[in-house]
Write a protein that holds these residues in place. Structure first.
Motif, PDB file in Angstrom:
ATOM      1  N   ALA A 139       0.776  -1.334   0.044  1.00  9.41           N
ATOM      2  CA  ALA A 139      -0.191   0.302  -0.399  1.00  9.41           C
ATOM      3  C   ALA A 139       0.970   1.460  -0.090  1.00  9.41           C
ATOM      4  N   VAL A 140       0.340   1.663  -0.653  1.00 12.66           N
ATOM      5  CA  VAL A 140       1.483   3.310  -0.833  1.00 12.66           C
ATOM      6  C   VAL A 140       0.248   4.596  -0.664  1.00 12.66           C
ATOM      7  N   ILE A 141       0.134   5.305   0.303  1.00 13.72           N
ATOM      8  CA  ILE A 141      -0.449   6.384   0.966  1.00 13.72           C
ATOM      9  C   ILE A 141       0.593   8.123  -0.429  1.00 13.72           C
ATOM     10  N   ILE A 142      -0.230   8.450  -0.627  1.00 11.48           N
ATOM     11  CA  ILE A 142       0.740   9.905  -0.980  1.00 11.48           C
ATOM     12  C   ILE A 142       0.344  10.407  -0.417  1.00 11.48           C
ATOM     13  N   GLY A 143       0.780  11.789   0.837  1.00  8.62           N
ATOM     14  CA  GLY A 143       0.484  12.137   1.733  1.00  8.62           C
ATOM     15  C   GLY A 143       0.304  12.140   3.211  1.00  8.62           C
ATOM     16  N   SER A 169      -0.591  13.698   6.504  1.00 11.19           N
ATOM     17  CA  SER A 169      -1.712  14.222   7.523  1.00 11.19           C
ATOM     18  C   SER A 169      -1.573  13.876   8.487  1.00 11.19           C
ATOM     19  N   MET A 170      -2.197  14.704   9.352  1.00 13.83           N
ATOM     20  CA  MET A 170      -2.291  13.483  10.923  1.00 13.83           C
ATOM     21  C   MET A 170      -4.007  13.523  10.131  1.00 13.83           C
ATOM     22  N   VAL A 171      -4.272  13.676   9.142  1.00 11.15           N
ATOM     23  CA  VAL A 171      -5.979  13.678   9.284  1.00 11.15           C
ATOM     24  C   VAL A 171      -6.114  12.237   8.112  1.00 11.15           C
ATOM     25  N   VAL A 172      -5.054  12.431   7.408  1.00 17.20           N
ATOM     26  CA  VAL A 172      -5.117  11.007   6.501  1.00 17.20           C
ATOM     27  C   VAL A 172      -3.849   9.854   6.736  1.00 17.20           C
ATOM     28  N   GLY A 173      -2.924  10.282   5.884  1.00 19.11           N
ATOM     29  CA  GLY A 173      -1.794   9.389   5.848  1.00 19.11           C
ATOM     30  C   GLY A 173      -1.522   9.404   6.829  1.00 19.11           C
ATOM     31  N   LYS A 174      -1.257   9.872   7.768  1.00 21.58           N
ATOM     32  CA  LYS A 174      -0.344   9.341   9.206  1.00 21.58           C
ATOM     33  C   LYS A 174      -1.245   7.891   9.511  1.00 21.58           C
ATOM     34  N   THR A 231       4.070   2.403   2.889  1.00 24.53           N
ATOM     35  CA  THR A 231       5.336   3.021   2.240  1.00 24.53           C
ATOM     36  C   THR A 231       4.492   4.508   2.252  1.00 24.53           C
ATOM     37  N   VAL A 232       4.628   5.338   2.893  1.00 25.30           N
ATOM     38  CA  VAL A 232       4.013   7.387   2.865  1.00 25.30           C
ATOM     39  C   VAL A 232       4.696   7.886   2.035  1.00 25.30           C
ATOM     40  N   ILE A 234      -2.087  -1.427  -3.976  1.00 28.42           N
ATOM     41  CA  ILE A 234      -3.604  -0.642  -3.036  1.00 28.42           C
ATOM     42  C   ILE A 234      -2.838   1.524  -3.203  1.00 28.42           C
ATOM     43  N   LEU A 235      -3.459   2.122  -3.842  1.00 29.53           N
ATOM     44  CA  LEU A 235      -3.230   3.680  -3.533  1.00 29.53           C
ATOM     45  C   LEU A 235      -3.494   4.496  -3.503  1.00 29.53           C
ATOM     46  N   VAL A 236      -3.398   5.065  -2.295  1.00 31.72           N
ATOM     47  CA  VAL A 236      -4.428   6.205  -2.005  1.00 31.72           C
ATOM     48  C   VAL A 236      -3.723   7.357  -1.879  1.00 31.72           C
ATOM     49  N   ALA A 237      -4.965   8.840  -2.995  1.00 28.98           N
ATOM     50  CA  ALA A 237      -3.908   9.403  -3.202  1.00 28.98           C
ATOM     51  C   ALA A 237      -4.676  10.452  -2.288  1.00 28.98           C
ATOM     52  N   ALA A 238      -4.541  10.934  -0.928  1.00 28.96           N
ATOM     53  CA  ALA A 238      -4.600  12.391  -0.544  1.00 28.96           C
ATOM     54  C   ALA A 238      -3.460  13.342  -0.018  1.00 28.96           C
TER      55      ALA A 238
END
Length: 295
Positions: free
Chosen positions: A158-162, A164-169, A183-184, A201-205
């Motif tokens: 899973a890769v998270i792009i972003g 923030s304390m709202v989403v990414g972290k 991976t963040v 899984i790619l999360v765009a944030a």
């Protein structure tokens, strides 16, 4: 390509909320929405909450203050709702104006009423894998969508792009709890497109309209678009370039109609869970903590 519509997941959460209010007839979980000023995005979210909660059999009360409200007056209103036994959850429209001492508010915020996971107690609980901690609603919504569509997380990249304390972290912790390898990434990440293109899984944030092109996406990957951006011509778009991403992804959330609707539903679910806790309606199984293995 499968379109991951938020309504399907939100309807399941709606049934959970209605089952609770039906089982405990006469108990009405109540949310307090504390808003300072009249930012259009805050007003839009507030309207969405009120409409959704009405359908879910829940109550939402708004406490609106002027943009120039003093810190003293703000804290008085916050103390009132924080100590009101008839209020089971609170959401704060942020960011707050500069004159408001946010740390003062956070120090006294009852974590059992903190439905969006902004207190240190809930943030630390999410880090530990404590299931009684409230994660930020948007981060939790991503996991709810993946589970709702039976998308395997265990063992997946899973890769998270972003970050923030709202989403990414917090989302990185939630996905690791589901045994994903996470991976963040962020604005300083080198070879971002290459890293993203290897994700199952790619999360765009990232908060940039249509930044994620097809080159960021692995063939048949699941793409969760958290972005909400307004174009110059007044259209709502995500962080992904939909026309490109759908040509490669196996499943994608649309914007609108994806993560946003589930975020509001998660807020409702958190309110029900908070009211159960405060009214001592949990079963022993509900109260059990689960922690993530380090292995």
């Amino acid at each position: 390509m499968q379109e991951l519509l938020g309504k399907k997941v939100a309807d399941e959460i709606k049934n959970y909320c209605l089952d609770f209010t039906g089982k405990y007839n006469g108990i009405l979980p109540a949310l307090a929405i504390l808003r300072v000023g009249d930012r259009p995005e805050d007003l839009s979210y507030e309207r969405s909450i009120k409409k959704r909660f009405l359908d879910y059999g829940l109550e939402a009360k708004d406490y609106s203050l002027p943009e120039n409200v003093s810190n003293e007056e703000f804290q008085e209103v916050f103390d009132f709702i924080n100590n009101d036994d008839e209020i089971h959850g609170i959401i704060i429209m942020r960011p707050l104006p500069k004159q408001i001492n946010e740390q003062e508010m956070l120090r006294k915020f009852n974590p059992d009423k903190d439905l969006d996971g902004i207190t240190d107690q809930n943030a630390a609980g999410v880090m530990r894998g404590d299931t009684t901690a409230f994660a930020p609603c948007t981060a939790q919504a991503v996991v709810e969508i993946l589970k709702g569509y039976n998308i395997e997380m265990a063992g997946k990249k899973a890769v998270i792009i972003g970050r923030s304390m709202v989403v990414g972290k917090p989302l990185s912790m939630l996905l690791m709890k589901e045994n994903a390898t996470v991976t963040v990434c962020h604005s300083k990440t080198e070879n971002l497109k290459e890293i993203a293109s290897k994700a199952d899984i790619l999360v765009a944030a990232v908060g940039k309209a249509k930044m994620i092109s097809g080159g960021y996406v692995k063939e048949d990957a699941t793409v969760i678009d958290v972005g909400i951006n307004m174009t110059e011509d007044g259209h709502l778009v995500g962080d992904c370039d939909w026309d490109q991403v759908v040509l490669k992804a196996g499943a994608v959330t649309p914007v609108p109609g994806g993560v946003g609707i589930v975020t509001t539903a998660v807020l409702a679910k958190h309110l029900v869970e908070a009211s159960k806790r405060q009214m001592h309606l949990e079963t022993p199984d509900d109260q059990k903590d689960e922690y993530v293995s380090e292995n």
